[in-house]
Design a protein around this motif. Sequence first.
Motif, PDB file in Angstrom:
ATOM      1  N   ILE A   1      -6.574 -26.173  31.306  1.00  0.00           N
ATOM      2  CA  ILE A   1      -7.651 -26.598  30.417  1.00  0.00           C
ATOM      3  C   ILE A   1      -8.264 -25.359  29.765  1.00  0.00           C
ATOM      4  CG2 ILE A   1      -9.936 -27.676  30.312  1.00  0.00           C
ATOM      5  CD1 ILE A   1      -9.036 -29.519  32.593  1.00  0.00           C
ATOM      6  N   PRO A   2      -8.282 -25.282  28.443  1.00  0.00           N
ATOM      7  CA  PRO A   2      -8.730 -24.060  27.765  1.00  0.00           C
ATOM      8  C   PRO A   2     -10.213 -23.766  27.980  1.00  0.00           C
ATOM      9  CG  PRO A   2      -7.438 -25.454  26.293  1.00  0.00           C
ATOM     10  CD  PRO A   2      -7.748 -26.276  27.502  1.00  0.00           C
ATOM     11  N   ALA A   3     -10.559 -22.499  27.807  1.00  0.00           N
ATOM     12  CA  ALA A   3     -11.959 -22.066  27.923  1.00  0.00           C
ATOM     13  C   ALA A   3     -12.827 -22.880  26.976  1.00  0.00           C
ATOM     14  CB  ALA A   3     -12.068 -20.577  27.603  1.00  0.00           C
ATOM     15  N   GLY A   4     -13.952 -23.347  27.488  1.00  0.00           N
ATOM     16  CA  GLY A   4     -14.909 -24.078  26.680  1.00  0.00           C
ATOM     17  C   GLY A   4     -14.726 -25.579  26.670  1.00  0.00           C
ATOM     18  N   VAL A   5     -13.544 -26.059  27.047  1.00  0.00           N
ATOM     19  CA  VAL A   5     -13.316 -27.501  27.016  1.00  0.00           C
ATOM     20  C   VAL A   5     -14.147 -28.209  28.079  1.00  0.00           C
ATOM     21  CG1 VAL A   5     -11.589 -29.301  27.432  1.00  0.00           C
ATOM     22  CG2 VAL A   5     -11.055 -27.355  25.951  1.00  0.00           C
ATOM     23  N   VAL A   6     -14.221 -27.609  29.271  1.00  0.00           N
ATOM     24  CA  VAL A   6     -15.085 -28.147  30.332  1.00  0.00           C
ATOM     25  C   VAL A   6     -16.026 -27.044  30.785  1.00  0.00           C
ATOM     26  CG1 VAL A   6     -15.210 -29.144  32.637  1.00  0.00           C
ATOM     27  CG2 VAL A   6     -13.314 -29.756  31.128  1.00  0.00           C
TER      28      VAL A   6
END
Length: 489
Positions: free
Chosen positions: A207-212
Amino acid sequence: MSTQEEAVTATQRLLIDGQLVETGASLASLNPANGEVVGHAPEAGVAEVDAAVAAARRAFDTTDWPTNHEFRARCLDQLYQALQDNVEELRALMIAEVGASYILTKGNQLETPFEIVKYYSGVLKGYTWTEDLGPVEIRGAQHQRWVEKEGAGVVAAIAAYNYPYQLAFAKLAPALAAGCTVVLKGAPDTPLITLALGELIANHTDIPAGVVNILTSSEVAVGERMTTHPDVDVVSFTGSTPVGRKIMAAASATLKKVFLELGGKSAAILLDDADYNLGAMFAAFSICSHAGQGCAITTRLLVPRADHDKVAELVAANLANITYGDPADPKNYMGPLISERQRDKVHGLVERAVAAGATLVAGGEKVDPGYFYKPTLLANVDPDSEIAQEEVFGPVLALIPYDDIDDAVRIANNSIYGLSGGVFGADAERARAVARRIRTGTFSINGGNYFHPDAPFGGYKQSGVGREMGVVGMEEFMERKTIAEVVSA
C-alpha cells in the motif's frame, strides 16, 4: 518477552505518509480487566491530522491508486495475509486492551473482521466500474451515454472502542477497494490495537505512502479537524448519536459525504407461540456479549403480559450461567466494561431505573478488580422510561410486557433508534410479518445471524446514515460520473 509485550512494543507509532512516527505526547492504555497500564501510544494533535490529510490528498490526486483496480486488490490480499500471520499477537493485544473475551476474538472481535478485508478484495476483482446507458437520439444526433464509478476521494474514518477491528475494517476495506485514501482514527480507549494496523500495513503490504494513515488521540480538536478539513471528501463515523449529530452539522459547511453508524436500543419480541427457552437464552447471551458494549445488541425484551414473570425467571436462570472474569480465560464468556467511567454510567442507569419502578431481578452490582458488571435483568419496565429509551452499553436487559402484536410493534418502534431487533415465534409467516413492521436496518428471526461481510449493516432514524459492508458498503465511498458523447449527427 511475552506475546502481549511483543504486540504492545510493535504498536506505539502513528502511520503518516508511509512512515511510523512518534509525537511528543503519549496516551496511556489501560487493561479493563484489572486497571493496569497495557502500554502507551503517541497522541496525535491537529498538526498530525493536517499531515495525514495532506498525504492522503496527494496519494489520491497524484498516484494511480484510484484507477489501478488490480493493484488495490493485491494490496488487500496482502493485508489479509498479514492479519492471518499475526493473529495470535493481535489476539493477545485485543484481550488485554479491549477486554474482549477469548471466545469473541475467534469471532466478531478479531477473526471475522479479517474476512471483511478478504471479501472486498473479491468484490474488487469482479466489480463493473462502467455502466452502459445505451444511445439516445437528441435533436437529430445519436448520443452514447455511460456512467463511470470512481473513488470519492479522501476519507476521514473514526471508529469506536467496542469492536475496534470490525469497525475499522468495515470502513477501511471498502474505502480502499473503491479507490479512496484514508485517515483512520482509533478510539482513545483502545489506541494500541488500532496502531497495530499501521505496523502491518507499513511492513507487510505494498500500500503506497499516504493511502492509509492511522492516528490515535484523546483530543476533541483532532476529531473536529478530521471532520471539517477542507481536503476531506467523506466522513465515516461510528459512535454515539449525540456525537454523530455534531459531525453531520460540522460536515455540512463543506457538504461532505457523511456516513454515520450510531446508537441503538433494539428490541427482541417473544410472540406467544415462541420457544421461550430459546428466546430467554438468546436474550441473556446477547446482552452479555462483550459486556453489552454493542450498538446492535437487543437490549429490550418484549414479552406477552401474561407470561412476563415466567420469562423473567427463564432469563434470570440463563444470566446465572454466564461466566465472566479474566477475558484471557477461554472459559469466560463475558469480559469487563471498557472503563470505570462507563461502569459508573451503567450503574447509574440501573439505580435510576429501580427508583423509577423497575424490578431488579438479577445483577445490578459492580465486581472488582477491573471494570466488571454483573449480568443484569430489570423487569416490569415502562416502555417510555429512561432505561427503555437510553442506550446503556452494558450487560443490562429491560423486560417489557405487551398486550398484543400491535402493542409489541408499537413498543419496539417507540425509539429514536432503528438499528436492529429480533422476533421469536413458531409461525414463520407471522414472525416475518412482525419483522417487516419494525423500522430497523437489520433484524433477526428466531436467532438468525444477519452479520456477514456481504450483508449491508446500518440503521434507520437516529441510528445512522448509510450502510457498511456488502457491495453497497463499497459504493458509499464512490461518486458516479455520467458521460455522453455524440456518435453520429
